[in-house]
Design a protein around this motif. Structure first.
Motif, PDB file in Angstrom:
ATOM      1  N   GLN A 216      -8.576 -71.734  78.604  1.00  0.00           N
ATOM      2  CA  GLN A 216      -7.780 -72.756  78.531  1.00  0.00           C
ATOM      3  C   GLN A 216      -6.953 -73.094  79.592  1.00  0.00           C
ATOM      4  O   GLN A 216      -6.526 -74.238  80.368  1.00  0.00           O
ATOM      5  N   GLU A 219      -8.431 -74.540  82.673  1.00  0.00           N
ATOM      6  CA  GLU A 219      -8.556 -76.077  82.660  1.00  0.00           C
ATOM      7  C   GLU A 219      -7.169 -76.776  82.889  1.00  0.00           C
ATOM      8  O   GLU A 219      -7.287 -77.787  83.368  1.00  0.00           O
ATOM      9  N   ASP A 222      -6.592 -76.990  86.498  1.00  0.00           N
ATOM     10  CA  ASP A 222      -7.725 -78.103  87.009  1.00  0.00           C
ATOM     11  C   ASP A 222      -7.253 -79.352  86.820  1.00  0.00           C
ATOM     12  O   ASP A 222      -7.407 -80.180  87.688  1.00  0.00           O
ATOM     13  N   GLN A 223      -6.887 -79.673  85.586  1.00  0.00           N
ATOM     14  CA  GLN A 223      -6.443 -81.095  85.405  1.00  0.00           C
ATOM     15  C   GLN A 223      -5.082 -81.279  85.630  1.00  0.00           C
ATOM     16  O   GLN A 223      -4.646 -82.241  85.333  1.00  0.00           O
TER      17      GLN A 223
END
Length: 349
Positions: A216, A219, A222-223
């Motif tokens: 999590q 992610e 990454d975002q």
């Protein structure tokens, strides 16, 4: 007559004898026989593959024994081991640092001894609660492209530039308790004076998010939903090399929080010798190097040669290992329920 380890120790102590170590080993420590079955509870994935190659294979070749696995997280196997206390179906049980130390106190698993030959090579911090098989410290991880300067202290999280950009660890697992206890340490508190940590962590709010797992968190990185958190260095190193080279793994001057995987022998095992041999192989150079190279788990023994190309990615040597910050897990475990309620109310809420 089959005399248990604990009963035998009481007999020795009651007789006022200073028994040499080899005498007080469990009665079940006889030489393994062909066809004996060792039951091992361990995490799946890479760790399972490594022990199958570097521990199971040589053990089976030497003794003709069989190995069975119970795979998964520590919660299920810990609960099963407690339910089976004194009559275990596990012989070797892998736990995290705080579970392992409590399990010895609760009579579920044995304290480590030199019956495992590589015990002598273990760093002192890896001789508690069982046999430490991997250092996997927790530390600050952050997007270095978003930082005005490298992070060198746990106090750097309180730099205003990180406001609203922190993904704080969920609950009081390894990452969460590491973050909380290091906050206490650097701001004048400790395990017995944790209120100061809660007050300091509340100053970091609002958080960008509460992160519940490595996947999590990565992610979120990454975002670009968050830019800083507290996480295992090993998993983050793999993430940096495969997905996001912008992420840095801090080495704070106050030290990284000690986290460790521990191999434990159950109290009452019928395969004492085989369990000791299993753990000795896990602490041998081939298995330690496989851990280090494949998943960046740092060796817990000092008697192996680590290749130059991975040294900078690991915790190595007496000086670096001594910098790892260990906590008073007795206090933490006794406070866990109260702290979890406080965390839910004041930090996550």
């Amino acid at each position: 007559m089959n005399v248990s380890r604990r009963t035998f120790n009481k007999l020795i102590a009651g007789a006022g004898l200073a028994a040499p170590f080899h005498i007080i080993r469990p009665a079940s420590a006889q030489e393994p026989k062909k066809g004996d079955e060792l039951v091992v509870g361990i995490w799946g994935g890479a760790q399972e593959k490594i022990v199958r190659e570097h521990v199971e294979k040589p053990l089976v070749e030497k003794y003709g024994c069989k190995i069975s696995y119970v795979l998964g997280g520590t919660g299920d196997r810990r609960a099963r081991a407690y339910a089976e206390r004194g009559r275990p179906s596990f012989d070797v049980l892998y736990l995290n640092i705080f579970e392992s130390r409590q399990a010895v106190k609760d009579g579920v698993t044995q304290a480590p001894t030199p019956a495992v030959k590589n015990f002598e090579a273990l760093y002192p911090s890896a001789r508690k609660g069982g046999y430490g098989v991997a250092f996997n410290p927790c530390t600050i991880v952050y997007d270095k492209t978003k930082a005005s300067k490298p992070i060198t202290s746990w106090k750097d999280m309180w730099n205003p530039e990180w406001k609203g950009r922190i993904a704080w660890p969920d609950g009081l697992g390894a990452e969460g308790i590491s973050a909380l206890m290091m906050a206490a340490r650097v701001w004048g508190g400790d395990e017995k004076n944790a209120d100061i940590a809660f007050e300091k962590v509340k100053e970091l709010k609002p958080f960008a998010a509460i992160q519940g797992s490595q996947a999590q968190l990565f992610e979120m990185f990454d975002q670009k939903l968050a830019d800083l958190s507290v996480e295992f260095g090993s998993f983050t190193q793999s993430y940096v090399e495969t997905r996001n080279p912008n992420i840095a793994i801090a080495k704070p001057v106050e030290g990284q929080a000690l986290s460790m995987n521990v191999a434990c022998i159950t109290e009452g095992t019928k395969n004492q010798k085989l369990a000791e041999e299993w753990i000795n192989l896990h602490l041998s150079e081939p298995c330690m190097l496989a851990y280090a190279r494949q998943i960046y788990y740092s060796p817990t023994v000092s008697n192996i040669t680590v290749p130059d190309d991975i040294k900078s990615k690991l915790v190595l040597g007496d000086a670096d290992v001594a910098k790892l910050v260990d906590f008073d897990w007795d206090v933490i475990n006794a406070s866990r329920a109260k702290w979890q309620a406080k965390y839910d109310r004041e930090i996550a809420g």
